[in-house]
Write an enzyme that holds these catalytic residues in place. Structure first.
Site, PDB file in Angstrom:
ATOM      1  N   LYS A   1     -21.583  23.594  14.180  1.00 46.61           N
ATOM      2  CA  LYS A   1     -21.589  22.645  13.334  1.00 46.61           C
ATOM      3  C   LYS A   1     -20.627  22.831  12.060  1.00 46.61           C
ATOM      4  O   LYS A   1     -20.403  22.007  11.339  1.00 46.61           O
ATOM      5  CB  LYS A   1     -22.727  21.977  12.812  1.00 46.61           C
ATOM      6  CG  LYS A   1     -23.297  21.529  14.177  1.00 46.61           C
ATOM      7  CD  LYS A   1     -24.916  20.627  13.824  1.00 46.61           C
ATOM      8  CE  LYS A   1     -25.447  19.857  14.849  1.00 46.61           C
ATOM      9  NZ  LYS A   1     -26.065  20.995  15.882  1.00 46.61           N
TER      10      LYS A   1
HETATM   11  C1  LIG Z   1     -26.406  20.524  16.965  1.00 50.96           C
HETATM   12  C2  LIG Z   1     -26.527  21.348  18.040  1.00 50.96           C
HETATM   13  C3  LIG Z   1     -26.615  21.073  19.519  1.00 50.96           C
HETATM   14  C4  LIG Z   1     -26.301  19.785  20.051  1.00 50.96           C
HETATM   15  O1  LIG Z   1     -25.174  19.030  19.637  1.00 50.96           O
HETATM   16  P1  LIG Z   1     -24.964  17.587  19.681  1.00 50.96           P
HETATM   17  O2  LIG Z   1     -23.401  17.325  19.257  1.00 50.96           O
HETATM   18  O3  LIG Z   1     -25.907  17.149  18.726  1.00 50.96           O
HETATM   19  O4  LIG Z   1     -25.085  17.278  20.979  1.00 50.96           O
HETATM   20  C5  LIG Z   1     -26.242  22.028  20.434  1.00 50.96           C
HETATM   21  N1  LIG Z   1     -26.711  23.264  20.089  1.00 50.96           N
HETATM   22  C6  LIG Z   1     -26.646  23.893  18.660  1.00 50.96           C
HETATM   23  C7  LIG Z   1     -26.911  25.089  18.331  1.00 50.96           C
HETATM   24  C8  LIG Z   1     -26.942  22.923  17.904  1.00 50.96           C
HETATM   25  O5  LIG Z   1     -26.820  23.109  16.417  1.00 50.96           O
END
Ligand SMILES: *Cc1c(COP(=O)(O)O)cnc(C)c1O
Length: 429
Positions: free
Chosen positions: A107
């Site tokens: 993210k």
């Molecule tokens: C947020 C996150 C996800 C999921 O991603 P989305 O875009 O919400 O589907 C998967 N793995 C990790 C480690 C995350 O932080």
């Protein structure tokens, strides 16, 4: 570029307005009016382009003329200042490591891009924007880190008490300055519900410009499409059909991958790999969308019962269920299966997956690849972020990288809240 609301009951807006508002006034998610494929030559010569050039070519249509080219290039250079390697796991499978950013989860890219865009849009005015965000784990840390010290922006993060890992909690509670963490007595859905309610509460929004930094925000969501291009550049010379398996919670990442496909990226198939929160898996079986409250799992960043980006995915397939099913699958795996997969990958190859990456790996195994296909699962977090589970499952000790150790040594500061009115009181004070 203009964006419209998927609820079709709000005015179209520019990129900057979509970023500042987050959600449309009719509660719909913003969606780009047009997605124009990149020229074939872009994909034919992608190996000659560097990260920033790829990113600029792919993202500029979504930004339009609201950020001048040199500024946008600077923003991208700043945001993408780390690696996105595809690591070979075996002959038919690789993993795209997305955890080399400052908070070691994927993210970072979206959060940093959004922060830099907001900073640019705020450059001439003294207005404050409050970024209000609910987190099931990684969003909070990435947003806190990305927005730290950004002029004109205050960040308020809601997280469910006791439901995030120790490292995740430290990452969102120790920065101070313009970042405040509210520790909610409840689960992630409670946090998300409070945030949604606040956005619609005119007694707050008359006084404060609120925006979201979840993947509903287009500036958080869209830059994630770049990962799929970076992966393609690295595996193109294998000459195989690419299948991506994306560990999914709110379905923002995989949805961005489908946007990359719309831009012309050759992708054979997408797999959404989920934990026991299986709303989309059930939808593909029954054609009924029936969200359930989220359940706690060891892949907690995917503990989402009602994935907000799924509506964007449906839109990308023109709401055609058959088309969706032909190039998109979804599979759900429980915690035992996830642990088994972590063990299996480690004993076969020596590679340590975190629980989210392991769910992605399981997605590829379930799909059963043919010899003309190459599978890539996204490794969305560094194993150290889920230290207890990884160490206990694999009986290894994971070395703690310095950027994480620094945070672990800092003191947690959070404000406990129970109800929406406490959130409101905090925002209005
Ligand atoms: C947020 C996150 C996800 C999921 O991603 P989305 O875009 O919400 O589907 C998967 N793995 C990790 C480690 C995350 O932080």
């Amino acid at each position: 570029m203009h964006y419209y609301s998927l609820n079709n009951n709000a005015p179209n807006v520019s990129f900057s307005e979509a970023v500042i508002k987050g959600l449309a006034p009719d509660r719909g998610l913003y969606f780009p009016e047009r997605i124009t494929p990149l020229p074939n030559s872009f994909f034919e010569h992608i190996e000659d382009l560097d990260t920033i050039e790829i990113a600029y070519q792919a993202i500029r249509q979504f930004v339009g003329d609201e950020i001048p080219e040199p500024v946008l290039r600077d923003i991208l250079a700043d945001v993408l200042s780390f690696d996105f390697p595809v690591i070979q796991i075996d002959d038919t499978i690789g993993t795209l490591e997305l955890f080399h950013g400052p908070t070691m989860a994927f993210k970072d890219v979206g959060a940093r891009f959004m922060a830099r865009c907001l900073e640019y849009f705020n450059r001439n005015n003294e207005n404050h924007v409050t970024v209000l965000v609910a987190t099931s784990g990684d969003t909070g840390g990435a947003v806190a880190n990305g927005f730290l010290g950004v002029k004109g922006v205050d960040v308020v993060i809601l997280y469910p008490t006791g439901k995030v890992s120790e490292i995740q909690e430290k990452q969102l509670t120790t920065l101070g300055k313009n970042i405040t963490a509210l520790e909610v007595d409840g689960v992630f859905d409670d946090c998300q519900e409070m945030v949604k309610t606040a956005f619609l509460d005119t007694s707050i929004t008359d006084h404060k410009q609120l925006t979201s930094a979840n993947s509903i925000n287009v500036a958080r969501w869209l830059p994630q499409l770049l990962y799929f291009l970076f992966a393609y550049k690295q595996v193109k010379n294998k000459g195989k059909d690419i299948v991506f398996s994306v560990p999914s919670g709110n379905f923002g990442n995989i949805c961005a991958g489908i946007v990359a496909q719309k831009l012309g990226l050759p992708v054979k198939h997408f797999i959404a790999a989920t934990n026991s929160n299986d709303t989309v898996v059930r939808y593909l079986e029954t054609e009924k969308y029936d969200p359930k409250p989220s359940k706690a799992t060891i892949s907690n960043a995917m503990d989402v019962g009602n994935p907000s980006n799924f509506i964007r995915i449906q839109k990308l397939f023109n709401n055609n269920f058959k088309d969706l099913k032909s190039s998109f699958s979804a599979f759900s795996f429980n915690d035992d299966q996830t642990r088994e997969a972590m063990k299996h990958v480690f004993s076969k190859t020596g590679y340590i997956t975190d629980p989210h990456g392991a769910v992605g790996y399981l997605g590829l195994k379930k799909q059963a690849l043919s010899s003309s296909e190459y599978g890539i699962f996204l490794e969305t977090a560094h194993p150290v972020k889920f230290l207890d589970i990884v160490e206990e499952t694999l009986d290894v000790s994971v070395e703690i990288p310095t950027q994480i150790q620094k945070v672990m040594d800092k003191e947690k500061k959070s404000i406990p809240i129970k109800t929406y009115s406490e959130l409101k009181e905090f925002l209005l004070k």
